[in-house]
Design an enzyme around this catalytic site. Sequence first.
Site, PDB file in Angstrom:
ATOM      1  N   PHE A 122       0.856  -1.185   0.000  1.00 45.32           N
ATOM      2  CA  PHE A 122       0.000   0.000   0.000  1.00 45.32           C
ATOM      3  C   PHE A 122       0.890   1.232   0.000  1.00 45.32           C
ATOM      4  O   PHE A 122       1.718   1.414   0.895  1.00 45.32           O
ATOM      5  CB  PHE A 122      -0.936   0.037   1.203  1.00 45.32           C
ATOM      6  CG  PHE A 122      -1.882   1.211   1.155  1.00 45.32           C
ATOM      7  CD1 PHE A 122      -3.044   1.141   0.410  1.00 45.32           C
ATOM      8  CD2 PHE A 122      -1.578   2.397   1.808  1.00 45.32           C
ATOM      9  CE1 PHE A 122      -3.905   2.229   0.320  1.00 45.32           C
ATOM     10  CE2 PHE A 122      -2.428   3.494   1.733  1.00 45.32           C
ATOM     11  CZ  PHE A 122      -3.595   3.408   0.980  1.00 45.32           C
ATOM     12  N   ASP A 207       9.384   2.777   1.344  1.00 39.03           N
ATOM     13  CA  ASP A 207       8.213   3.466   1.888  1.00 39.03           C
ATOM     14  C   ASP A 207       8.222   3.274   3.399  1.00 39.03           C
ATOM     15  O   ASP A 207       7.891   2.197   3.903  1.00 39.03           O
ATOM     16  CB  ASP A 207       6.951   2.887   1.248  1.00 39.03           C
ATOM     17  CG  ASP A 207       5.666   3.530   1.752  1.00 39.03           C
ATOM     18  OD1 ASP A 207       5.677   4.134   2.844  1.00 39.03           O
ATOM     19  OD2 ASP A 207       4.629   3.384   1.070  1.00 39.03           O
ATOM     20  N   LYS A 236       2.828  10.102   8.483  1.00 43.05           N
ATOM     21  CA  LYS A 236       2.242   9.575   9.716  1.00 43.05           C
ATOM     22  C   LYS A 236       2.900  10.112  10.995  1.00 43.05           C
ATOM     23  O   LYS A 236       2.585  11.194  11.447  1.00 43.05           O
ATOM     24  CB  LYS A 236       2.229   8.050   9.660  1.00 43.05           C
ATOM     25  CG  LYS A 236       1.202   7.491   8.660  1.00 43.05           C
ATOM     26  CD  LYS A 236       1.017   6.022   8.797  1.00 43.05           C
ATOM     27  CE  LYS A 236       0.001   5.465   7.806  1.00 43.05           C
ATOM     28  NZ  LYS A 236      -1.380   5.887   8.082  1.00 43.05           N
TER      29      LYS A 236
END
Length: 383
Positions: A122, A207, A236
């Site tokens: 993702f 990532d 995040k």
Amino acid sequence: MDALFPTYARWDLTVESAEGAIIVDNKGKKYLDFVSGIAVCNLGHRHPKVMKAVEEQLQKYWHVSNLFKSDIQQEVAEKLVSNSELDAVFYCNSGAEANEAALKLARKYTQKSKVITFKQSFHGRTFGTMAATGQEKIHSGYGPLLQEFVYLPYNDCEALEREMDDQVAAVMVEVVQGEGGVLPGTEEFLKKIEALCAKHGSLFIIDEVQTGIGRTGKAFAHQHFNLTPDIITLAKGLGSGLPVGAMLGKEKLKEAFGPGSHGSTFGGNPISLAAAKATLSIIFQDEFLAEVEKKGAYLQDELTAALADHELVSEIRGSGLMVGIACKEEVAASITSLRENGLLTLPAGPNVIRLLPPLTITYEEIDEAVKLIKETLVAVHIA
């Protein structure tokens, strides 16, 4: 009438306040938060040092645009590069934007288009990052995607060797697949990506949107394996709840991202970076990171012991305080029951309960969570 697009399957829970690892809803019920805004509130809710930094910046200025030089942008960038193997920072607002920047930079620098990512990965929901995501459910309904993305099985070195060639601009990978099931990459697999990228002149992109900023017990998860990526992406946990993302790259990549090549109106916003600066000053300390590793090992050990005899639990896995409880059936009902019992958790795919507590979680709070998980899973199974 609900004035919002129904893009989220929202819980029947409205937050009234939050502090540390505790959320209180509008009915006064307290919850132990093992979601942390999906690995965002790594220092818990409303950490006093972060709040103070934001309040101080609010008294100075809020926004002036990236046409101006910015001391706080430089200060946060220096913290990031000094704790990594990278040399330059581009600021944006989210993980998807950071990954979008990484994909653009990889294609522009290499002058190649093919990008390899992995099944169940993702990377975001923009058209570029949606195309990079190896999940059909994310692609469905949007018509033709951005071309030349190849999705390979995760942790499969042979499939990677067969696909790699001199036409590959980049390989993008998560050290631990978050949405894909809290599935850690093996050292052999990650090292193979690094070696093949070097061999074929491809960029190695990691990532770190969910795994970065101390989540696994290192500043960045790839540091567990002494990897040297060309690019990493962050968001995040970087701003403790304020929107901020970043792409970090090697010095050689600066030539491809000169003035006018990319940009972001709000990227590097001073309020968000005040939060980021305070966050990094706490998390990027050896003692703090060592304690995260210790707490993560404790959480996994306690879960393993508590659920050893549970028929539906197949594996406890993860890294640091990013932990998955893999089950033999779908976990949606269990997550709902946990929430009703006062513990907030997430799915990671249909069969994994994902635990993302604040990095400041106490051992007593871990014990309480393990107790609630054991009692709830037993009750759900009996029901």
